[in-house]
Design a protein around this motif. Structure first.
Motif, PDB file in Angstrom:
ATOM      1  N   ALA A  72     -19.196 -10.700   4.726  1.00  0.00           N
ATOM      2  CA  ALA A  72     -18.560  -9.394   4.851  1.00  0.00           C
ATOM      3  C   ALA A  72     -17.059  -9.493   4.595  1.00  0.00           C
ATOM      4  CB  ALA A  72     -18.828  -8.799   6.236  1.00  0.00           C
ATOM      5  N   TRP A  73     -16.434 -10.515   5.123  1.00  0.00           N
ATOM      6  CA  TRP A  73     -14.992 -10.713   4.954  1.00  0.00           C
ATOM      7  C   TRP A  73     -14.642 -10.926   3.482  1.00  0.00           C
ATOM      8  CZ3 TRP A  73     -11.097  -9.794   8.108  1.00  0.00           C
ATOM      9  CH2 TRP A  73      -9.848 -10.333   7.824  1.00  0.00           C
ATOM     10  N   ALA A  74     -15.438 -11.726   2.798  1.00  0.00           N
ATOM     11  CA  ALA A  74     -15.199 -11.976   1.372  1.00  0.00           C
ATOM     12  C   ALA A  74     -15.375 -10.690   0.568  1.00  0.00           C
ATOM     13  CB  ALA A  74     -16.143 -13.060   0.859  1.00  0.00           C
ATOM     14  N   ARG A  75     -16.407  -9.928   0.869  1.00  0.00           N
ATOM     15  CA  ARG A  75     -16.651  -8.667   0.155  1.00  0.00           C
ATOM     16  C   ARG A  75     -15.494  -7.701   0.407  1.00  0.00           C
ATOM     17  NH1 ARG A  75     -21.175  -6.616   2.546  1.00  0.00           N
ATOM     18  NH2 ARG A  75     -22.374  -8.240   1.551  1.00  0.00           N
ATOM     19  N   TRP A  76     -15.064  -7.589   1.645  1.00  0.00           N
ATOM     20  CA  TRP A  76     -13.962  -6.689   1.979  1.00  0.00           C
ATOM     21  C   TRP A  76     -12.690  -7.131   1.254  1.00  0.00           C
ATOM     22  CZ3 TRP A  76      -9.295  -7.496   4.604  1.00  0.00           C
ATOM     23  CH2 TRP A  76      -8.586  -6.329   4.892  1.00  0.00           C
ATOM     24  N   GLY A  77     -12.459  -8.435   1.202  1.00  0.00           N
ATOM     25  CA  GLY A  77     -11.270  -8.960   0.531  1.00  0.00           C
ATOM     26  C   GLY A  77     -11.268  -8.660  -0.954  1.00  0.00           C
ATOM     27  N   ARG A  78     -12.428  -8.828  -1.594  1.00  0.00           N
ATOM     28  CA  ARG A  78     -12.497  -8.530  -3.028  1.00  0.00           C
ATOM     29  C   ARG A  78     -12.249  -7.055  -3.282  1.00  0.00           C
ATOM     30  NH1 ARG A  78     -16.951 -11.970  -2.541  1.00  0.00           N
ATOM     31  NH2 ARG A  78     -18.380 -10.207  -2.643  1.00  0.00           N
ATOM     32  N   ARG A  79     -12.789  -6.205  -2.439  1.00  0.00           N
ATOM     33  CA  ARG A  79     -12.575  -4.753  -2.612  1.00  0.00           C
ATOM     34  C   ARG A  79     -11.127  -4.367  -2.332  1.00  0.00           C
ATOM     35  NH1 ARG A  79     -18.110  -2.544   0.164  1.00  0.00           N
ATOM     36  NH2 ARG A  79     -19.460  -3.166  -1.539  1.00  0.00           N
ATOM     37  N   ALA A  80     -10.534  -5.009  -1.351  1.00  0.00           N
ATOM     38  CA  ALA A  80      -9.153  -4.673  -0.973  1.00  0.00           C
ATOM     39  C   ALA A  80      -8.172  -4.983  -2.092  1.00  0.00           C
ATOM     40  CB  ALA A  80      -8.755  -5.424   0.299  1.00  0.00           C
ATOM     41  N   ILE A  81      -8.479  -6.000  -2.890  1.00  0.00           N
ATOM     42  CA  ILE A  81      -7.567  -6.323  -3.985  1.00  0.00           C
ATOM     43  C   ILE A  81      -8.115  -5.868  -5.327  1.00  0.00           C
ATOM     44  CG2 ILE A  81      -6.460  -8.235  -2.788  1.00  0.00           C
ATOM     45  CD1 ILE A  81      -8.198 -10.161  -4.366  1.00  0.00           C
ATOM     46  N   GLY A  82      -9.233  -5.121  -5.305  1.00  0.00           N
ATOM     47  CA  GLY A  82      -9.787  -4.540  -6.528  1.00  0.00           C
ATOM     48  C   GLY A  82     -10.409  -5.534  -7.478  1.00  0.00           C
ATOM     49  N   ARG A  83     -11.000  -6.587  -6.958  1.00  0.00           N
ATOM     50  CA  ARG A  83     -11.552  -7.629  -7.826  1.00  0.00           C
ATOM     51  C   ARG A  83     -13.014  -7.891  -7.504  1.00  0.00           C
ATOM     52  NH1 ARG A  83      -7.903 -12.672  -8.420  1.00  0.00           N
ATOM     53  NH2 ARG A  83      -9.490 -12.924  -9.967  1.00  0.00           N
ATOM     54  N   ASP A  84     -13.765  -6.872  -7.128  1.00  0.00           N
ATOM     55  CA  ASP A  84     -15.153  -7.067  -6.726  1.00  0.00           C
ATOM     56  C   ASP A  84     -16.019  -7.612  -7.859  1.00  0.00           C
ATOM     57  OD1 ASP A  84     -17.044  -7.122  -4.761  1.00  0.00           O
ATOM     58  OD2 ASP A  84     -17.702  -5.070  -5.076  1.00  0.00           O
ATOM     59  N   ASP A  85     -15.734  -7.265  -9.137  1.00  0.00           N
ATOM     60  CA  ASP A  85     -16.606  -7.711 -10.232  1.00  0.00           C
ATOM     61  C   ASP A  85     -16.318  -9.138 -10.673  1.00  0.00           C
ATOM     62  OD1 ASP A  85     -15.993  -4.956 -10.249  1.00  0.00           O
ATOM     63  OD2 ASP A  85     -15.264  -5.069 -12.294  1.00  0.00           O
ATOM     64  N   ASP A  86     -15.065  -9.587 -10.588  1.00  0.00           N
ATOM     65  CA  ASP A  86     -14.752 -10.880 -11.182  1.00  0.00           C
ATOM     66  C   ASP A  86     -14.615 -12.016 -10.178  1.00  0.00           C
ATOM     67  OD1 ASP A  86     -11.173 -10.437 -11.773  1.00  0.00           O
ATOM     68  OD2 ASP A  86     -12.450  -9.901 -10.094  1.00  0.00           O
ATOM     69  N   ALA A  87     -14.991 -11.792  -8.934  1.00  0.00           N
ATOM     70  CA  ALA A  87     -14.929 -12.876  -7.959  1.00  0.00           C
ATOM     71  C   ALA A  87     -16.025 -13.888  -8.264  1.00  0.00           C
ATOM     72  CB  ALA A  87     -15.097 -12.333  -6.540  1.00  0.00           C
ATOM     73  N   LYS A  88     -15.670 -15.154  -8.141  1.00  0.00           N
ATOM     74  CA  LYS A  88     -16.628 -16.215  -8.425  1.00  0.00           C
ATOM     75  C   LYS A  88     -17.602 -16.340  -7.258  1.00  0.00           C
ATOM     76  CE  LYS A  88     -13.317 -18.736 -11.150  1.00  0.00           C
ATOM     77  NZ  LYS A  88     -12.286 -19.744 -11.119  1.00  0.00           N
TER      78      LYS A  88
ATOM     79  N   ALA B 199     -24.384 -15.490  12.701  1.00  0.00           N
ATOM     80  CA  ALA B 199     -23.358 -14.451  12.788  1.00  0.00           C
ATOM     81  C   ALA B 199     -22.116 -14.835  11.986  1.00  0.00           C
ATOM     82  CB  ALA B 199     -22.986 -14.198  14.249  1.00  0.00           C
ATOM     83  N   TYR B 200     -21.735 -16.103  12.037  1.00  0.00           N
ATOM     84  CA  TYR B 200     -20.567 -16.572  11.288  1.00  0.00           C
ATOM     85  C   TYR B 200     -20.789 -16.443   9.781  1.00  0.00           C
ATOM     86  CZ  TYR B 200     -16.869 -19.545   9.501  1.00  0.00           C
ATOM     87  OH  TYR B 200     -15.792 -20.020   8.815  1.00  0.00           O
ATOM     88  N   ALA B 201     -21.974 -16.803   9.325  1.00  0.00           N
ATOM     89  CA  ALA B 201     -22.280 -16.687   7.888  1.00  0.00           C
ATOM     90  C   ALA B 201     -22.206 -15.231   7.435  1.00  0.00           C
ATOM     91  CB  ALA B 201     -23.654 -17.273   7.596  1.00  0.00           C
ATOM     92  N   MET B 202     -22.746 -14.318   8.236  1.00  0.00           N
ATOM     93  CA  MET B 202     -22.687 -12.888   7.883  1.00  0.00           C
ATOM     94  C   MET B 202     -21.242 -12.397   7.903  1.00  0.00           C
ATOM     95  SD  MET B 202     -26.172 -11.283   9.568  1.00  0.00           S
ATOM     96  CE  MET B 202     -25.524 -11.307  11.202  1.00  0.00           C
ATOM     97  N   HIS B 203     -20.459 -12.850   8.874  1.00  0.00           N
ATOM     98  CA  HIS B 203     -19.050 -12.477   8.966  1.00  0.00           C
ATOM     99  C   HIS B 203     -18.292 -12.939   7.724  1.00  0.00           C
ATOM    100  CE1 HIS B 203     -14.845 -13.381  10.105  1.00  0.00           C
ATOM    101  NE2 HIS B 203     -14.928 -12.197  10.691  1.00  0.00           N
ATOM    102  N   GLU B 204     -18.542 -14.170   7.282  1.00  0.00           N
ATOM    103  CA  GLU B 204     -17.870 -14.698   6.097  1.00  0.00           C
ATOM    104  C   GLU B 204     -18.217 -13.890   4.846  1.00  0.00           C
ATOM    105  OE1 GLU B 204     -15.538 -17.403   5.614  1.00  0.00           O
ATOM    106  OE2 GLU B 204     -15.352 -16.742   7.677  1.00  0.00           O
TER     107      GLU B 204
END
Length: 78
Positions: free
Chosen positions: A50-66, A43-48
């Motif tokens: 999802a959180w990372a994906r949401w964070g990249r989308r929130a700041i508009g950087r979904d394509d260039d995240a490493k 559950a923690y791995a899935m949460h991490e």
């Protein structure tokens, strides 16, 4: 790695103790002490993820995240 191992031991000990105190059953305490931390890890791995994906989308950087780098949903200052 030692910190992770000791945390796992603490987690299993707490899970066992809580269930044993609630039920008085050693077998139930042991089963929960093994199963609950494993489920929680998944559950923690899935949460991490999802959180990372949401964070990249929130700041508009979904394509260039490493890959493997969790972006902070709060931006550069979070």
């Amino acid at each position: 790695m030692i910190k992770t191992f000791t945390f796992a031991l603490v987690h299993m000990t707490v899970a066992f103790t809580v269930v044993y105190l609630m039920t008085g059953n050693w077998l139930a305490g042991g089963a929960v002490a093994l199963v609950e931390p494993a489920c929680n890890t998944i559950a923690y791995a899935m949460h991490e993820k999802a959180w990372a994906r949401w964070g990249r989308r929130a700041i508009g950087r979904d394509d260039d995240a490493k890959p493997g780098m969790a972006a902070s949903p709060l931006g550069a200052h979070g």
